[in-house]
Write a protein that holds these residues in place. Structure first.
Motif, mmCIF file in Angstrom:
data_model
loop_
_atom_site.group_PDB
_atom_site.id
_atom_site.type_symbol
_atom_site.label_atom_id
_atom_site.label_comp_id
_atom_site.label_asym_id
_atom_site.label_seq_id
_atom_site.Cartn_x
_atom_site.Cartn_y
_atom_site.Cartn_z
ATOM 1 N N ASN A 61 0.886 -1.355 0.028
ATOM 2 C CA ASN A 61 0.081 0.263 -0.069
ATOM 3 C C ASN A 61 0.817 1.100 0.082
ATOM 4 N N LEU A 62 1.817 1.206 0.701
ATOM 5 C CA LEU A 62 2.791 2.224 0.843
ATOM 6 C C LEU A 62 3.475 2.623 -0.570
ATOM 7 N N ASN A 64 2.294 1.627 -3.231
ATOM 8 C CA ASN A 64 1.404 2.037 -4.477
ATOM 9 C C ASN A 64 1.129 3.504 -4.394
ATOM 10 N N GLY A 65 1.362 4.073 -3.073
ATOM 11 C CA GLY A 65 1.253 5.737 -3.136
ATOM 12 C C GLY A 65 2.724 6.377 -3.947
ATOM 13 N N ASP A 68 2.517 7.605 -8.361
ATOM 14 C CA ASP A 68 2.397 8.769 -8.919
ATOM 15 C C ASP A 68 3.164 9.900 -8.667
ATOM 16 N N ARG A 69 4.408 9.401 -8.010
ATOM 17 C CA ARG A 69 5.234 10.528 -7.567
ATOM 18 C C ARG A 69 6.772 10.257 -8.372
ATOM 19 N N PHE A 196 3.244 9.465 5.439
ATOM 20 C CA PHE A 196 3.104 9.145 3.990
ATOM 21 C C PHE A 196 1.668 8.627 3.999
ATOM 22 N N PRO A 197 0.798 9.030 2.923
ATOM 23 C CA PRO A 197 -0.719 8.767 2.878
ATOM 24 C C PRO A 197 -0.863 7.322 3.152
ATOM 25 N N GLY A 198 -1.884 6.859 3.856
ATOM 26 C CA GLY A 198 -2.336 5.424 3.840
ATOM 27 C C GLY A 198 -1.199 4.380 4.766
ATOM 28 N N THR A 199 -0.477 5.100 5.423
ATOM 29 C CA THR A 199 0.411 4.154 6.316
ATOM 30 C C THR A 199 0.351 4.506 7.753
ATOM 31 N N THR A 217 12.033 3.658 3.269
ATOM 32 C CA THR A 217 10.724 3.180 3.404
ATOM 33 C C THR A 217 11.024 1.942 4.307
#
Length: 366
Positions: A61-62, A64-65, A68-69, A196-199, A217
């Motif tokens: 999930n991390l 996946n964020g 798009d960066r 970080f979004p979503g974690t 990470t």
């Protein structure tokens, strides 16, 4: 109302059971005001990064964020356990970002190894798994080898973009990042964390210049590695610390080698021959007749055959048997998270390991 205590640094729920999991804090500090976990404490006070494990689902999930960066990926793998430390889904997740493969723990391989050949093997195997690396850099974070070459490679490919460092637990990622901080940034207090979004866990960022960062990470936990079947103390036995001394066993057909009590290889056919073993120097390898092996395993697991030291937590009836033939050339048989055995052409063997541990037959790197 949520009663869970959370680290004010990274947001991970606080706990004092598992040193290697997010949010660890020694029990006596647990109920102090404004508590931060040990990882954040070390980061804040010493600029020192500790690896924490994250289940693969959270980790994916991390990542996946990240898709798009903009930025490049430095994928740290363990050169001694490449197959075990390879993240299969990586390419799919990071999209078309450039990937540098940093193959750590070069200091563990015997000195006579041909480094060019190892690089080619790494690049070829990564390609087979669907990952096209821009470059493979051989390093030893522990010894500081190859750090300059890695920094050069990063600067050559990053094109003024951010850098994301990813890897599984136990590949030495934190040691590497601490070395990179030492070498690329002189002043103290450079490391920050950014949610970080979503974690639950923050990513740690290290400024590279005014606008770009190197992000660490969390380590991904791979269920197919033997390292998840042992305690922290036993991990020190099975993860090599120094250059591996090859151990050669002359085997007749119908003989077996045990690697502690965690795995075994039964030599079925191919005439008398040497099996060359590359495992942690501290791991006991025991030879016996195959006809006696089952009995020995049951009676001696946790004693003569250890690790594991606690046989109750290691179920030898829940094993798989992997049948392999070396074919027409010399091969390595890799037991994920444990080590490998080099065998010449024309042999048949059976490798017995816990069901979820990977066994890989590959062209020999020796």
């Amino acid at each position: 109302m949520d009663e869970t205590l959370k680290c004010i640094g990274c947001g991970a729920p606080l706990q004092s059971e598992d040193k290697n999991a997010p949010g660890y804090v020694p029990e006596h500090n647990l109920f102090r005001d404004d508590v931060i976990c040990q990882r954040c404490f070390r980061l804040k006070n010493y600029n020192e990064i500790q690896d924490v494990g994250m289940d693969s689902e959270d980790f994916l999930n991390l990542l996946n964020g990240l898709s798009d960066r903009q930025g490049i990926i430095v994928n740290v793998v363990d050169v001694f356990d490449f197959e075990g430390s390879f993240i299969n889904a990586l390419k799919r997740i990071v999209g078309n970002k450039k990937i540098i493969l940093a193959a750590n723990k070069l200091d563990l391989l015997p000195r006579q190894i041909n480094q060019r050949r190892v690089k080619e093997w790494l690049k070829r195997t990564a390609r087979k798994y669907g990952l096209e690396a821009e470059e493979v850099v051989l390093i030893s974070a522990h010894k500081g080898w190859g750090i300059d070459a890695l920094l050069e490679s990063i600067n050559r490919f990053r094109n003024h973009q951010d850098v994301y460092i990813v890897g599984t637990t136990n590949v030495g990622k934190s040691t590497l990042i601490n070395k990179l901080i030492e070498q690329s940034v002189d002043e103290k207090d450079v490391v920050t964390t950014s949610r970080f979004p979503g974690t639950t866990l923050d990513m740690i960022d290290i400024p590279l210049d005014e606008k770009t960062f190197m992000y660490d990470t969390p380590g991904i936990i791979q269920a197919h590695q033997m390292t998840h079947y042992v305690t922290e103390k036993e991990l020190k036995v099975i993860i090599p610390k120094n250059e591996i001394k090859q151990r050669v066993f002359q085997l007749n057909e119908g003989q077996t080698l045990f690697f502690g009590g965690l795995a075994r290889i039964d030599y079925v056919s191919g005439g008398k021959r040497p099996l060359v073993c590359y495992f942690s120097n501290d791991l006991n390898i025991h030879r016996t007749k195959t006809e006696k092996a089952n009995d020995l395993w049951r009676k001696q697991i946790g004693h003569l055959l250890s690790p594991p030291s606690n046989p109750e937590k290691f179920n030898i009836s829940d094993m798989k048997a992997v049948r392999l033939e070396t074919g027409k050339e010399k091969r390595d048989i890799m037991i994920s998270g444990l080590g490998f055995i080099t065998i010449e052409a024309g042999a048949k063997v059976i490798v017995r390991v816990p069901k979820s541990v990977d066994v890989v037959l590959r062209q020999s790197i020796m």
